[in-house]
Design a protein around this motif. Structure first.
Motif, short mmCIF file in Angstrom:
data_model
loop_
_atom_site.label_atom_id
_atom_site.label_comp_id
_atom_site.label_asym_id
_atom_site.label_seq_id
_atom_site.Cartn_x
_atom_site.Cartn_y
_atom_site.Cartn_z
N THR A 1 0.83 -1.21 0.00
CA THR A 1 0.00 0.00 0.00
C THR A 1 0.86 1.25 0.00
O THR A 1 0.59 2.23 -0.71
N ASP A 11 2.21 1.79 -3.35
CA ASP A 11 1.18 2.32 -4.27
C ASP A 11 0.94 3.81 -4.04
O ASP A 11 0.75 4.58 -4.98
N LYS A 12 0.99 4.22 -2.74
CA LYS A 12 0.79 5.64 -2.44
C LYS A 12 1.91 6.49 -3.01
O LYS A 12 1.69 7.59 -3.53
N GLU A 37 1.36 6.88 -6.59
CA GLU A 37 0.30 7.85 -6.85
C GLU A 37 0.80 9.28 -6.69
O GLU A 37 0.42 10.19 -7.44
N LYS A 38 1.66 9.45 -5.66
CA LYS A 38 2.23 10.79 -5.49
C LYS A 38 3.04 11.21 -6.71
O LYS A 38 2.97 12.35 -7.18
N HIS A 95 -8.70 13.04 -8.06
CA HIS A 95 -7.61 12.23 -7.49
C HIS A 95 -7.89 11.83 -6.06
O HIS A 95 -7.61 10.70 -5.64
N VAL A 96 -8.46 12.71 -5.28
CA VAL A 96 -8.79 12.37 -3.87
C VAL A 96 -9.84 11.27 -3.81
O VAL A 96 -9.76 10.33 -3.01
N LEU A 108 -8.28 7.89 -4.59
CA LEU A 108 -7.50 7.37 -3.45
C LEU A 108 -8.41 6.79 -2.37
O LEU A 108 -8.14 5.74 -1.78
N ILE A 109 -9.51 7.49 -2.09
CA ILE A 109 -10.44 6.98 -1.06
C ILE A 109 -11.06 5.66 -1.51
O ILE A 109 -11.21 4.72 -0.72
N ASP A 114 -9.74 3.38 -3.50
CA ASP A 114 -8.73 2.32 -3.39
C ASP A 114 -8.55 1.87 -1.94
O ASP A 114 -8.40 0.68 -1.65
N GLU A 115 -8.55 2.82 -1.01
CA GLU A 115 -8.40 2.46 0.40
C GLU A 115 -9.57 1.61 0.89
O GLU A 115 -9.41 0.66 1.65
#
Length: 449
Positions: A344, A347-348, A351-352, A388-389, A392-393, A395-396
């Protein structure tokens, strides 16, 4: 005065006529000397068609040893025999009423009797004399330590009863020349042996039976007298030293089911008890004979108990394996979570990097479109950041759902393993207990039958 002298003379005359006799006078009359061959070379009959009848009597004084391993029986007996010597007779009236004399054995013929089962010669000193009566009856007696072979049945050891025979017969003379008869019947010999029995040790003397039989060999028949000695083992020593310890070990194995399976103490305890049983099996091997017609019940008892305890040990290993597998499952779950966390994070970071690239691209577009109006530029920037936000939410949430499903799967598997271990342990304990009690009942019933 004259009558007194007459009485004195009569007394002196009677006293002078008293005859003095000795045993040597009888021997001289019979011509029974060491050089006389008539009494010891041949069978003592006046006619060769006459049969010499030997009357035999045996009394058991002691039972010295019974060795099951070598099938050997060692009693101490008193053997008495009598026969008639037709060359010997005298009138007791001629020899001052002497009716019997004692002479050395070497002076007279003796029956060539021997014990068929005897495997070791008795070197103990023998009685040197025999008794001879006025009518020619010769009586001889000896105490003998008999080391004989005995076919033993140890099927019911140590609750067994053995019958060992002592067969007595002539080595040369057939039944037409010599007959062997018992002097006493079985009940009288048994009663007398029980009265004078000195030592029995582990064995209890029950009875002594007598039978006649004919042995045919090389077209000749030989008369044989068989004394069967029946003895019974006293089992208390073997019960205390052997049967009860095995029963105690079996009880400990049953009690071990109440020890917790989460540790290795139960497994070690069962292995220790199994080793103790194997030591007792080694001791049993030194007692029982190498070959037997039927398997001894005590051997069956030990082997079955050993097999039951081995089966119990295998069941404990299976249950321990299931429980340890259950304990290792959370650790594996934690390791997988740790790996998922690392993934994870990676992956973050990706993404950044992707966001940074997109921002750089947006800046380049801003430079190209400097002439665009300000409100449109602001709206495009806001839409790009919100999307984008939200991604991300989303995926989490998906990753959290996967983790929850994985944890619930491990939990269900853990519950199944523990449940199966408890069921196996409970079912095996019930079957094991029933089998043990049923086996012990059948064994002791067979021993007492």
């Amino acid at each position: 005065m004259t009558s007194a002298a007459f009485l004195l003379l009569l007394t002196l005359t009677n006293g002078g006529s008293c005859k003095v006799c000795s045993y040597q006078d009888v021997l001289d009359y019979l011509n029974l000397t060491a050089d006389s061959s008539m009494f010891k070379l041949t069978r003592p009959v006046l006619d060769h068609t006459h049969i010499t009848v030997v009357k035999l009597d045996i009394i058991v004084y002691a039972i010295l040893a019974v060795v099951e391993k070598t099938q050997t029986f060692v009693p101490f007996i008193w053997a008495s025999m009598q026969w008639n010597n037709e060359h010997i007779s005298w009138d007791p009236a001629q020899f001052c009423g002497i009716t019997q004399i004692s002479v050395p054995k070497d002076l007279l013929w003796k029956p060539d009797l021997f014990i068929y089962e005897m495997i070791e010669k008795d070197d103990s000193p023998r009685n040197p004399n025999i008794l001879v009566t006025f009518d020619g009856t010769v009586i001889a007696g000896d105490d003998i330590r008999v080391v004989s072979t005995c076919k033993m049945d140890v099927h019911k050891f140590p609750f067994d009863t053995q019958e060992c025979s002592i067969s007595i017969g002539s080595a040369v003379h057939c039944e037409k020349e010599m007959q062997i008869l018992p002097s006493s019947n079985s009940s009288r010999v048994t009663q007398f042996s029980q009265q004078i029995m000195k030592t029995q040790g582990e064995w209890e003397f029950l009875r002594l039976s007598i039978n006649n039989s004919i042995l045919t060999f090389d077209n000749r028949s030989y008369d044989r007298l068989i004394y069967t000695i029946t003895i019974k083992r006293r089992p208390l020593l073997h019960v205390i030293n052997f049967l009860l310890p095995i029963l105690f070990f079996l009880s400990l194995d049953l009690a071990s089911f109440f020890i917790s399976d989460h540790r290795g103490e139960k497994l070690g305890f069962k292995v220790t008890v199994l080793l103790a049983i194997s030591v007792l099996l080694v001791i049993l091997n030194d007692i029982l004979p190498a070959m037997s017609n039927r398997t001894p019940l005590i051997a069956t008892y030990c082997i079955v108990v050993f097999a039951l305890m081995l089966l119990s040990l295998l069941e404990t290993i299976l249950v321990t394996y299931l429980i340890e597998k259950d304990e290792f499952s959370p650790k594996e779950n934690q390791e997988s979570k740790h790996k998922n966390t690392k993934t994870t994070n990676c992956d973050k970071e990706d993404e950044k990097h992707a966001i940074c690239k997109s921002i750089c691209k947006d800046s380049q577009k801003e430079r190209q479109h400097e002439l665009l109006p300000v409100p449109e530029e602001v709206n495009n920037t806001l839409l790009t950041g919100e999307s984008h936000v939200l991604l991300l939410i989303l995926d989490e949430v998906k990753k959290l759902q996967k983790t929850v499903c994985l944890h619930l799967g491990y939990r269900d598997e853990r519950v199944k393993l523990v449940s199966w271990a408890k069921r196996i342990n409970r079912s095996f304990f019930i079957c094991y207990t029933i089998t043990v009690f049923l086996f012990l009942y059948l064994m002791f019933r067979e021993w007492k039958s």
